[in-house]
Design an enzyme around this catalytic site. Structure first.
Site, PDB file in Angstrom:
ATOM      1  N   ASP A  98       0.862  -1.172   0.000  1.00  0.00           N
ATOM      2  CA  ASP A  98       0.000   0.000   0.000  1.00  0.00           C
ATOM      3  C   ASP A  98       0.906   1.234   0.000  1.00  0.00           C
ATOM      4  OD1 ASP A  98      -2.370   1.534   0.350  1.00  0.00           O
ATOM      5  OD2 ASP A  98      -3.209  -0.107   1.524  1.00  0.00           O
ATOM      6  N   ASP A 203      -3.020   4.843  -2.537  1.00  0.00           N
ATOM      7  CA  ASP A 203      -4.143   5.381  -1.771  1.00  0.00           C
ATOM      8  C   ASP A 203      -4.622   6.694  -2.412  1.00  0.00           C
ATOM      9  OD1 ASP A 203      -5.509   4.974   0.923  1.00  0.00           O
ATOM     10  OD2 ASP A 203      -4.799   7.020   1.194  1.00  0.00           O
ATOM     11  N   GLU A 258      -6.311   3.589  -5.988  1.00  0.00           N
ATOM     12  CA  GLU A 258      -7.628   3.708  -5.361  1.00  0.00           C
ATOM     13  C   GLU A 258      -8.178   5.093  -5.684  1.00  0.00           C
ATOM     14  OE1 GLU A 258      -9.819   4.003  -1.049  1.00  0.00           O
ATOM     15  OE2 GLU A 258      -8.011   5.104  -1.557  1.00  0.00           O
ATOM     16  N   HIS A 331     -10.967  -2.708   3.605  1.00  0.00           N
ATOM     17  CA  HIS A 331     -10.902  -2.294   5.015  1.00  0.00           C
ATOM     18  C   HIS A 331     -11.718  -1.036   5.293  1.00  0.00           C
ATOM     19  CE1 HIS A 331      -8.144   0.121   2.806  1.00  0.00           C
ATOM     20  NE2 HIS A 331      -8.014   0.946   3.834  1.00  0.00           N
ATOM     21  N   ASP A 332     -12.347  -0.467   4.282  1.00  0.00           N
ATOM     22  CA  ASP A 332     -13.111   0.772   4.459  1.00  0.00           C
ATOM     23  C   ASP A 332     -14.618   0.558   4.390  1.00  0.00           C
ATOM     24  OD1 ASP A 332     -10.813   2.347   4.593  1.00  0.00           O
ATOM     25  OD2 ASP A 332     -10.802   2.771   2.446  1.00  0.00           O
TER      26      ASP A 332
HETATM   27  O1  TEU Z   1      -9.621   5.746   1.627  1.00  0.00           O
HETATM   28  C1  TEU Z   1     -10.188   6.724   0.842  1.00  0.00           C
HETATM   29  C2  TEU Z   1     -11.535   7.187   1.273  1.00  0.00           C
HETATM   30  O2  TEU Z   1     -11.748   8.346   1.331  1.00  0.00           O
HETATM   31  C3  TEU Z   1     -12.668   6.305   1.646  1.00  0.00           C
HETATM   32  O3  TEU Z   1     -12.680   5.030   1.274  1.00  0.00           O
HETATM   33  C4  TEU Z   1     -12.980   6.507   3.086  1.00  0.00           C
HETATM   34  O4  TEU Z   1     -12.516   5.449   3.848  1.00  0.00           O
HETATM   35  C5  TEU Z   1     -14.456   6.608   3.298  1.00  0.00           C
HETATM   36  O5  TEU Z   1     -14.946   7.570   2.448  1.00  0.00           O
HETATM   37  C6  TEU Z   1     -14.773   7.000   4.729  1.00  0.00           C
HETATM   38  O6  TEU Z   1     -16.117   7.205   4.857  1.00  0.00           O
HETATM   39  C7  TEU Z   1      -8.250   5.604   1.716  1.00  0.00           C
HETATM   40  C8  TEU Z   1      -7.939   4.445   2.637  1.00  0.00           C
HETATM   41  O7  TEU Z   1      -8.402   3.260   2.051  1.00  0.00           O
HETATM   42  C9  TEU Z   1      -8.508   4.725   3.982  1.00  0.00           C
HETATM   43  O8  TEU Z   1      -8.359   3.645   4.862  1.00  0.00           O
HETATM   44  C10 TEU Z   1      -7.822   5.949   4.517  1.00  0.00           C
HETATM   45  O9  TEU Z   1      -8.418   6.323   5.731  1.00  0.00           O
HETATM   46  C11 TEU Z   1      -7.890   7.125   3.548  1.00  0.00           C
HETATM   47  O10 TEU Z   1      -7.610   6.761   2.211  1.00  0.00           O
HETATM   48  C12 TEU Z   1      -6.872   8.166   3.924  1.00  0.00           C
HETATM   49  O11 TEU Z   1      -5.586   7.687   3.716  1.00  0.00           O
END
Ligand code: TEU
Length: 559
Positions: A98, A203, A258, A331-332
């Site tokens: 990542d 990310d 992503e 994970h989100d």
């Molecule tokens: O996530 C991006 C992101 O904005 C969303 O998936 C977010 O988790 C969601 O909108 C919350 O409601 C990436 C990562 O996958 C995430 O875990 C991180 O927190 C974020 O970036 C910041 O690095």
């Protein structure tokens, strides 16, 4: 140098905090992951994506990195990582790291130096602007909001300056316009590729380029204040090409970016092979099928057409131009078997296998999130204190600050919490679900672990894990499943998902019933004779009419 190994990849995502705690300190670790590599390999995947393992103060659980070239001690050491890499490669498992390079932790030395003096060259590594005095009040430079609620600007001490953070205030956005920043990033990528890792997941990559000059966002339609200034910015393509030229293309690497609410046009350009930018991206449009405007805490009844749109649009648009990814969880997000209006207890096996079949038989690389292969479910959290994710707390606090009763706010949070995916992996029905030997884990155990765990799935003939093994074998070995073009059938049908895949002169037909009612459906005559996989023991067929049970999914192959 670069091959296209990713086209045949099946990727397994690990959130290291919660996979396996080998030293019983409450945190998952690298040694724990190594002890499970055979299990992962047996599932039938050939690559692993590790959520961040780097040094981090964990304001956002690893997504705020303070040293990109070191491993966080709770997970182990760099020597442990090197062994992990070696053990993965021994088993023909590719390793995807990542890379969180839109922002760094505020504890990163660059940020510390940036704040140490107004003349520091590191100041320009970040996005720092003077606030606006409105009467006696110092206001942020613009009205933009952070993805995680509140202003996207944080005041620097008692000065009149602010730094930009599109996520937590502990995650400061990098200034990609500064070529030294890009040089450092390229150096980091080359460091890991030089070690032998096989690729990256970037990310929120489509926020790297911001739109200048910065102004207030007065567009009433923007989904997040300021989004037009930081999503798909004008230099995105230039920046990605540079990373590709100076790093990614020099190795046999694979990168998935992503994306954050990207435009459809931009998506195609990011993955278009001839553009030399990214190999693939994640686009989560289908996740908005059971929430309002992709705001995951706001429930709406499942909208199957929106799910189909999200699933099929990229398959149509990228085919012949680039490659695609297929995602049900990460994970989100909440667990897939616990959403999309599924009655989880009643249709647990059927729904989990259905979702995998209709998603992964499409065009693109399957991504499987740890625990999904045994149908891990959402967790019945009892109170907001059970939740560790800062976002759950930010949104809860915001809701209650507007006067929403606590109970109600909690029920919103519980609907969409990222925490559901972050509880420890359920290995067996012993203490702490086999995650460790009894120390209280950093995040609570899902009480469902006695019902749903790896040991149970491995010892029964019929289990979600066993079904995944069969499905993934097809996905890897059947050329039509990998290379075929997708053609959707009956888009407007509100129960059935159906599509064909065509490669050279051969076809597959994939059909599933996304409902809890029996449904009859006519399938093409060329498909009817040979079943490749079926998540029920039987299928009722009369001529070319099949009758599908709740969440039944079947794949046919043209003979
Ligand atoms: O996530 C991006 C992101 O904005 C969303 O998936 C977010 O988790 C969601 O909108 C919350 O409601 C990436 C990562 O996958 C995430 O875990 C991180 O927190 C974020 O970036 C910041 O690095």
């Amino acid at each position: 140098m670069k091959t296209e190994w990713y086209k045949n990849a099946v990727v397994y995502q690990i959130y290291p905090f919660s996979y396996k705690d080998s030293n019983n300190d409450g945190w998952g670790d690298i040694e724990g992951i190594i002890s499970k590599l055979d299990y992962i390999k047996d599932l039938g995947v050939n690559a692993i994506w590790f959520s961040p393992l780097y040094k981090s103060p964990d304001y956002d659980y690893g997504y705020d990195i303070s040293d990109y070239k070191d491993i966080d001690e709770k997970f182990g050491t760099m020597a442990d990582f090197d062994r992990l890499l070696e053990e993965c490669h021994k088993r023909d498992l590719k390793v995807i790291m990542d890379m969180v390079i839109n922002h760094t932790s505020i504890e990163h030395p660059w940020f510390k130096q940036a704040l140490s003096s107004p003349d520091s060259p590191y100041r320009d590594y970040y996005i720092i602007r003077k606030g606006k005095w409105v009467k006696d009040k110092l206001m942020p430079p613009t009205n933009w909001s952070s993805t995680f609620t509140g202003s996207a600007w944080e005041r620097i001490g008692e000065t009149d300056e602010f730094y930009l953070h599109l996520f937590c205030k502990e995650q400061a956005d990098l200034n990609w316009e500064n070529e030294n920043v890009r040089r450092e990033i390229i150096d980091i990528l080359n460091f890991w590729l030089g070690k032998g890792v096989d690729g990256f997941r970037f990310d929120v990559f489509n926020m790297f380029s911001k739109v200048y000059p910065f102004k207030d966002d007065n567009d009433p339609k923007s989904f997040q204040k300021g989004a037009q200034y930081f999503v798909d910015g004008p230099k995105m393509h230039e920046f990605l090409k540079e990373l590709n030229e100076k790093s990614l293309s020099l190795f046999d690497s694979y990168t998935v970016g992503e994306s954050f609410n990207p435009s459809e046009e931009a998506c195609l350009e990011y993955v278009r092979k001839s553009n030399n930018e990214l190999d693939t991206i994640f686009n989560f449009a289908h996740f908005a099928s059971d929430n309002i405007a992709n705001k995951q805490f706001f429930k709406k009844p499942f909208n199957i057409r929106q799910f189909k749109d999200g699933l099929f649009k990229p398959q149509r648009s990228y085919y012949g131009e680039g490659w695609n990814t297929l995602v049900l969880e990460n994970h989100d997000n909440p667990r897939s078997v616990s959403r999309f209006s599924i009655e989880t207890d009643k249709y647990h096996y059927e729904a989990a296998t259905f979702l995998a079949t209709i998603t992964y038989m499409g065009f693109g690389i399957p991504f499987i999130y740890m625990g999904q292969e045994i149908g891990m479910t959402n967790c019945d959290f009892k109170s907001i204190d059970d939740l560790k994710d800062p976002v759950s707390h930010f949104v809860y606090d915001l809701m209650t600050s507007y006067g929403m009763p606590k109970k109600m706010a909690f029920s919103f949070i519980k609907y969409g919490a990222r925490d559901h995916a972050r509880v420890p992996m359920q290995w067996n029905d012993s203490v702490n679900a086999g995650f460790n030997e009894g120390t209280k884990p950093w995040q609570c155990i899902n009480p469902e672990y006695k019902k749903y765990n790896v040991e149970k799935d491995l010892t029964s003939e019929k289990s979600i894990y066993r079904y995944y093994q069969k499905l993934l074998k097809i996905k890897k070995e059947n050329k039509i499943a990998v290379y075929g073009r997708t053609d959707e059938y009956d888009h407007d049908n509100n129960k059935i998902i159906a599509y064909s895949r065509t490669y050279e002169t051969k076809r597959l037909f994939v059909v599933g019933n996304f409902s809890k009612k029996k449904v009859s459906y006519d399938i093409p005559i060329w498909a009817v004779r040979k079943i490749l996989i079926n998540n029920y023991d039987k299928l009722t067929v009369r001529g070319t009419t099949i009758t599908l049970e709740p969440y039944q999914a079947v794949v046919f192959e043209e003979e």
